[in-house]
Design a protein around this motif. Structure first.
Motif, mmCIF file in Angstrom:
data_model
loop_
_atom_site.group_PDB
_atom_site.id
_atom_site.type_symbol
_atom_site.label_atom_id
_atom_site.label_comp_id
_atom_site.label_asym_id
_atom_site.label_seq_id
_atom_site.Cartn_x
_atom_site.Cartn_y
_atom_site.Cartn_z
ATOM 1 N N GLY B 234 0.861 -1.117 -0.044
ATOM 2 C CA GLY B 234 -0.036 0.082 0.006
ATOM 3 C C GLY B 234 0.818 1.179 0.099
ATOM 4 O O GLY B 234 2.171 1.044 0.018
ATOM 5 N N VAL B 235 0.229 2.364 -0.119
ATOM 6 C CA VAL B 235 0.999 3.521 -0.079
ATOM 7 C C VAL B 235 0.152 4.895 0.566
ATOM 8 O O VAL B 235 -0.965 4.767 0.248
ATOM 9 C CB VAL B 235 1.465 3.926 -1.568
ATOM 10 C CG1 VAL B 235 0.159 4.348 -2.523
ATOM 11 C CG2 VAL B 235 2.828 5.003 -1.641
ATOM 12 N N VAL B 236 0.818 5.810 1.070
ATOM 13 C CA VAL B 236 0.278 6.891 1.657
ATOM 14 C C VAL B 236 1.348 8.108 1.248
ATOM 15 O O VAL B 236 2.626 7.957 1.449
ATOM 16 C CB VAL B 236 0.236 6.844 2.986
ATOM 17 C CG1 VAL B 236 -0.705 8.316 3.491
ATOM 18 C CG2 VAL B 236 -0.515 5.845 3.674
ATOM 19 N N GLU B 237 0.715 8.928 0.346
ATOM 20 C CA GLU B 237 1.279 10.179 0.103
ATOM 21 C C GLU B 237 0.921 11.309 0.968
ATOM 22 O O GLU B 237 -0.368 11.472 0.978
ATOM 23 C CB GLU B 237 1.148 10.651 -1.576
ATOM 24 C CG GLU B 237 2.341 9.630 -2.397
ATOM 25 C CD GLU B 237 2.263 10.167 -3.765
ATOM 26 O OE1 GLU B 237 1.664 9.993 -4.500
ATOM 27 O OE2 GLU B 237 3.513 10.917 -3.984
ATOM 28 N N LEU B 238 1.614 11.922 1.291
ATOM 29 C CA LEU B 238 1.341 12.962 2.219
ATOM 30 C C LEU B 238 2.530 14.215 2.247
ATOM 31 O O LEU B 238 3.727 13.945 1.875
ATOM 32 C CB LEU B 238 1.179 12.672 3.647
ATOM 33 C CG LEU B 238 2.376 11.860 4.384
ATOM 34 C CD1 LEU B 238 3.154 12.998 5.037
ATOM 35 C CD2 LEU B 238 1.494 10.951 5.310
ATOM 36 N N GLU B 239 2.140 15.505 2.674
ATOM 37 C CA GLU B 239 3.129 16.444 2.862
ATOM 38 C C GLU B 239 3.003 16.839 4.532
ATOM 39 O O GLU B 239 2.006 16.663 5.045
ATOM 40 C CB GLU B 239 2.734 17.783 2.230
ATOM 41 C CG GLU B 239 3.046 17.757 0.859
ATOM 42 C CD GLU B 239 2.858 18.967 0.068
ATOM 43 O OE1 GLU B 239 3.071 19.385 -0.921
ATOM 44 O OE2 GLU B 239 2.199 19.998 0.622
ATOM 45 N N PRO B 445 -4.103 0.477 -6.793
ATOM 46 C CA PRO B 445 -5.192 0.569 -5.739
ATOM 47 C C PRO B 445 -5.936 -0.729 -5.842
ATOM 48 O O PRO B 445 -7.222 -0.580 -5.629
ATOM 49 C CB PRO B 445 -6.131 1.513 -6.353
ATOM 50 C CG PRO B 445 -5.574 1.885 -7.752
ATOM 51 C CD PRO B 445 -4.454 1.446 -7.981
ATOM 52 N N GLY B 446 -5.458 -1.824 -5.974
ATOM 53 C CA GLY B 446 -6.283 -3.042 -6.242
ATOM 54 C C GLY B 446 -6.719 -3.476 -4.645
ATOM 55 O O GLY B 446 -7.721 -4.357 -4.713
ATOM 56 N N TYR B 447 -6.316 -2.778 -3.527
ATOM 57 C CA TYR B 447 -6.956 -3.021 -2.446
ATOM 58 C C TYR B 447 -8.534 -2.895 -2.315
ATOM 59 O O TYR B 447 -9.365 -3.567 -1.461
ATOM 60 C CB TYR B 447 -6.343 -2.175 -1.138
ATOM 61 C CG TYR B 447 -6.967 -0.746 -1.051
ATOM 62 C CD1 TYR B 447 -7.045 0.233 -1.961
ATOM 63 C CD2 TYR B 447 -7.984 -0.813 -0.028
ATOM 64 C CE1 TYR B 447 -7.682 1.345 -2.073
ATOM 65 C CE2 TYR B 447 -8.641 0.553 -0.124
ATOM 66 C CZ TYR B 447 -8.546 1.506 -1.097
ATOM 67 O OH TYR B 447 -9.222 2.866 -0.988
ATOM 68 N N VAL B 448 -9.034 -2.156 -3.243
ATOM 69 C CA VAL B 448 -10.340 -1.709 -3.147
ATOM 70 C C VAL B 448 -11.201 -2.836 -3.603
ATOM 71 O O VAL B 448 -12.256 -3.340 -3.058
ATOM 72 C CB VAL B 448 -10.687 -0.508 -4.233
ATOM 73 C CG1 VAL B 448 -12.127 -0.501 -4.269
ATOM 74 C CG2 VAL B 448 -10.163 0.621 -3.723
ATOM 75 N N PHE B 449 -10.601 -3.903 -4.254
ATOM 76 C CA PHE B 449 -10.925 -5.087 -4.922
ATOM 77 C C PHE B 449 -10.676 -6.237 -3.747
ATOM 78 O O PHE B 449 -11.613 -7.150 -3.690
ATOM 79 C CB PHE B 449 -10.684 -5.389 -5.979
ATOM 80 C CG PHE B 449 -10.974 -4.495 -7.131
ATOM 81 C CD1 PHE B 449 -12.101 -4.139 -7.733
ATOM 82 C CD2 PHE B 449 -9.735 -3.679 -7.944
ATOM 83 C CE1 PHE B 449 -12.267 -3.324 -8.493
ATOM 84 C CE2 PHE B 449 -9.996 -2.562 -8.738
ATOM 85 C CZ PHE B 449 -11.398 -2.347 -8.940
ATOM 86 N N THR B 450 -9.564 -6.261 -3.351
ATOM 87 C CA THR B 450 -9.259 -7.486 -2.639
ATOM 88 C C THR B 450 -9.569 -7.440 -1.182
ATOM 89 O O THR B 450 -9.653 -8.371 -0.369
ATOM 90 C CB THR B 450 -7.568 -7.702 -2.477
ATOM 91 O OG1 THR B 450 -6.992 -6.439 -1.954
ATOM 92 C CG2 THR B 450 -6.880 -7.782 -3.980
ATOM 93 N N SER B 451 -9.887 -5.967 -0.659
ATOM 94 C CA SER B 451 -10.539 -6.054 0.754
ATOM 95 C C SER B 451 -11.942 -5.877 0.715
ATOM 96 O O SER B 451 -12.643 -5.839 -0.382
ATOM 97 C CB SER B 451 -9.827 -4.862 1.448
ATOM 98 O OG SER B 451 -10.196 -3.617 0.553
ATOM 99 N N ALA B 452 -12.506 -6.042 2.040
ATOM 100 C CA ALA B 452 -13.982 -6.065 2.021
ATOM 101 C C ALA B 452 -14.440 -4.631 1.893
ATOM 102 O O ALA B 452 -13.624 -3.788 1.855
ATOM 103 C CB ALA B 452 -14.308 -6.390 3.737
#
Lengths: 505, 505
Positions: B234-239, B445-452
């Motif tokens: 996963g990834v988080v982009e932030l400032e 962003p495959g997590y949207v599919f692989t997670s509940a």
């Protein structure tokens, strides 16, 4: 790098000037000479203003290597036209300087320091073209000339030249001999100025000087007050550069950020190294041995600061700066002592990787911190750069490049020196209230004069007012609507008076 | 943010494909259908390539809010023309998405994930205009189309659509039903993609799917090998933003650097805060509780990595990246385990104060660090952002803003899922050698599919080759000169075959 910021703050509390400089009033000039000179200043007004405008139209910018030769040639022409008999181009490893002398068969000699370069500018930010030198109305001030270099430093320098033209027009010999040294790299930290001043013939010419001034236009726009600074902090500007290439770890150029799991990061390395340079609050240098040579404030310096603190308002200055509180929890006088006495390690810029809007998933190959270090007596630039390098090397950061772009040592001039006495006397005769301050928190390259081998008093002198150095809409006051603040002719007359005052010290 | 970098590295060691995909050879399609489809692909070639070129000419860039509505409308048109019966615009709090279904009265249903946006580009860096889609010769590869989005992701997506056009042209019903979900914000971290997928009707349509793929063109240009990834970080982009304004100390805007002696510095504050986020070597997150939810690699994952390590050369990969050594002193297999298993805190950019050439003596009012955090199972974006904020607050840095611009959780798909089995079978029938890798170190962003609540297998699938995602001269191979690597028609045929394979799982 000639910096007004502190000076302007320092002036805020200066007592109001009691009287306007009436031409010819209470001056050192003998008999009718002063009246002739006043007439000459008035007669020359348009030509002098045009001379400044023409100079502004030729911006020499060392950071961009822009028109340095042209700027040097123009500086030489200006000196010749003002009556310097000998005017020479002085080559350096950077931009050329100028060395000029005017022998007036006088008993005293005054040194003049000029810079012919100006700071970069972005025309889009200006309300009139930065090279036009347009005269505009400025409510509360009068008519000002807007242009890059108007106050930093072509404006006051041209007023000094206008004073010399007045002598020529009036057929009067200036009362002191003059030695002019000019450089074109002031705005990048004067990296080669010592090469000019320490050339044997220049050194020999400077030897008999009673002191050296840089012309300034730093009267308070409110009350006309002027601060006399007995010195200035030194400065070192440098970049710390962490790179995969120099480190031997991390990427040589930007790579995809997913590799962070197995590839070292020069940006993190820079962050870690930076963290060792200051105390955790970021406010006190923590570089090994940084305070070894720092001389504490003398009782006299503390007394001068106490005098200044009484005249200035902490709340006003916080507000003016857009700051809610000073670093410490101490009182106003202690804060001003810190401003004068504390060396600083400041981050002026950070640059690494992707710097645009949003993000970009890269692991940067390079990270840069732009630092400026302010030095106090008896720190020296050379010693401080060596200490910084040793500090980094000792902690294993020897690969982080320390790229010094400019700087110089602190400047100190004794309060009882002839130069300071003449400055004070000229201001007082002009009815301008002065405050004496031990040390400008900003910097100028006066150390070249105050330290060996030249070892002369040096400082700023000048009446008149300008502002906006390094900023858009930089200006110089030409016709003043405030009787306490000199316009261009008043500033010119101030230099005439100062020469007479220097002749008597 | 669809990232190839790791994948390309991972492919380097894949065994050479033994045979060329001969059209119609060993396929799942019944009888003469496959021959008809091959003829249709050939007949449609020019139209399909023109369709890709037209799509490239319309760059939707979420970071610049550029042509998002036009891009969405174009995506809808493309879906309709490919035979989707129902095509809907799906509004979100950001750019709109697309939801489309194609009922082929089949037993199985396949989900397709498309992105219609592309990464920013600077035309000055390109050898042909980035929106032209020019076909050029690329020695060693063949004819390629150069354009922004050529491989990331319009090229392979358009090849998937070309496969559906081939079915229409051949008059053959595709062997699976299709559900398409598309977004326009992939390149900014898919901040609103969950709003599309979790809409009740979209969710209901996805429920019967056997899995979801994003079309890809990731064949090795050398041996045609493909890696099958069982997941991605996963990834988080932030400032992180330190400012005088939020802090209540330091300047609200840039002030003269001489004030550093008495004014706090947001830049130093950021440096100090950053220093607490990682171990002193910059290589391991040190945020409180960061590893609480991290699941160690399973024995099977370690075995897959060991298999990969045996096929890949540490020296080659270091050279390719321009890196001299990996972070640790451990062996190659341990390094690859770290690549898959270690969460990261990466500085992708630093910005503060003066960032131009040379220096400028200012004390900046603001300092920004752009970070990307890679997450591994079972970390979640929500939990990690909360932990980062708590970590900063606990150390007194609660005023440092944590501005998250995008990101998502890690993705995991079981090795024995129907999707992975179908991918492997399709590759093997095409004579393409595969390697199975537990986790892409990059993110999608495959997590949207692989997670509940969706909970489906998801991954990349595709033959063909492209490169230069996010970089200048991005390209997709159209006519291949290497028999081991598919051109555009071969990639199209690969999708045809994959649909037949999915119909059988």
């Amino acid at each position: 790098m000639m910096e007004q910021a502190d000076r302007r703050t320092m002036l805020k509390g200066a007592a109001m000037g009691a009287a306007l400089l009436a031409p010819g009033a209470g001056l050192a000039a003998a008999g009718g000479d002063r009246a002739k000179l006043d007439r000459a200043i008035a007669a020359n007004h348009d030509a002098a203003v045009a001379r400044l405008r023409d100079w502004i139209a030729l911006p020499s910018i060392a950071a961009e290597d822009r028109d340095m030769e042209k700027g040097c040639a123009h500086m030489m022409m200006l000196a010749k036209e003002a009556g310097f008999q000998k005017v020479e181009r002085v080559p350096t490893d950077g931009a050329p300087g100028v060395f000029a002398t005017m022998d007036n068969r006088a008993r005293r000699t005054l040194g003049l320091y000029f810079m012919y370069d100006v700071k970069q500018y972005d025309p889009a930010e200006w309300s009139s073209p930065p090279l036009e030198g347009r005269i505009v109305d400025r409510p509360g001030l009068g008519k000002v000339m807007v242009g890059r270099g108007a106050t930093n430093q072509k404006g006051p320098e041209s007023a000094m030249l206008a004073a010399l033209h007045a002598f020529r027009t009036a057929g009067i010999r200036p009362p002191v001999n003059l030695v002019l040294v000019a450089e074109g790299e002031e705005e990048i930290g004067s990296p080669h100025f010592a090469q000019i001043v320490r050339r044997p013939d220049v050194l020999a010419a400077l030897k008999p000087c009673s002191g050296v001034i840089i012309p300034a236009s730093w009267q308070s726009p409110v009350d006309g007050g002027v601060a006399i600074n007995l010195g200035a902090k030194g400065v070192v500007e440098l970049e710390l550069v962490a790179s995969g290439e120099a480190w031997g770890r991390g990427p040589a150029k930007n790579i995809h950020s997913s590799y962070k799991a197995i590839v070292d990061s020069p940006a993190w390395r820079l962050v870690e190294a930076l963290g060792t340079l200051v105390t955790p609050d970021g406010n006190t240098p923590a570089i090994d041995g940084w305070f070894d040579k720092v001389r504490p404030l003398t009782p006299r310096e503390k007394a001068l600061i106490a005098g200044s603190a009484a005249k200035r308002s902490s709340a006003d200055e916080l507000k003016q700066l857009g700051v809610k509180q000073w670093v410490g929890e101490t009182g106003w006088q202690e804060t001003l002592e810190r401003l004068a006495a504390m060396p600083t390690v400041n981050i002026e810029g950070l640059v690494s990787g992707y710097t645009g809007p949003g993000g970009k998933t890269i692991l940067p190959g390079r990270a840069v911190a732009k630092l400026d270090l302010r030095l106090v007596p008896n720190q020296t630039m050379e010693d401080c750069v060596a200490k910084l390098k040793a500090h980094l090397a000792k902690r294993g950061y020897g690969d982080i490049a320390v790229n010094v772009s400019g700087g110089y040592d602190p400047t100190e001039t004794a309060e009882d020196s002839p130069l300071i006495k003449a400055e004070r006397a000229t201001y007082e005769r002009a009815g301008v209230k002065t405050s004496v301050y031990p040390r400008l928190a900003g910097s100028w390259p006066g150390y070249v004069f105050t330290s060996a081998p030249v070892s002369l008093p040096a400082g700023q002198f000048g009446l008149g007012h300008g502002s906006g150095a390094h900023a858009p809409d930089e200006y110089l006051l030409i016709d003043s609507s405030n009787p306490k603040v000199m316009g261009y002719d008043g500033a010119t007359a101030g230099f005439v008076d100062f020469l007479y005052q220097m002749a008597m010290v």
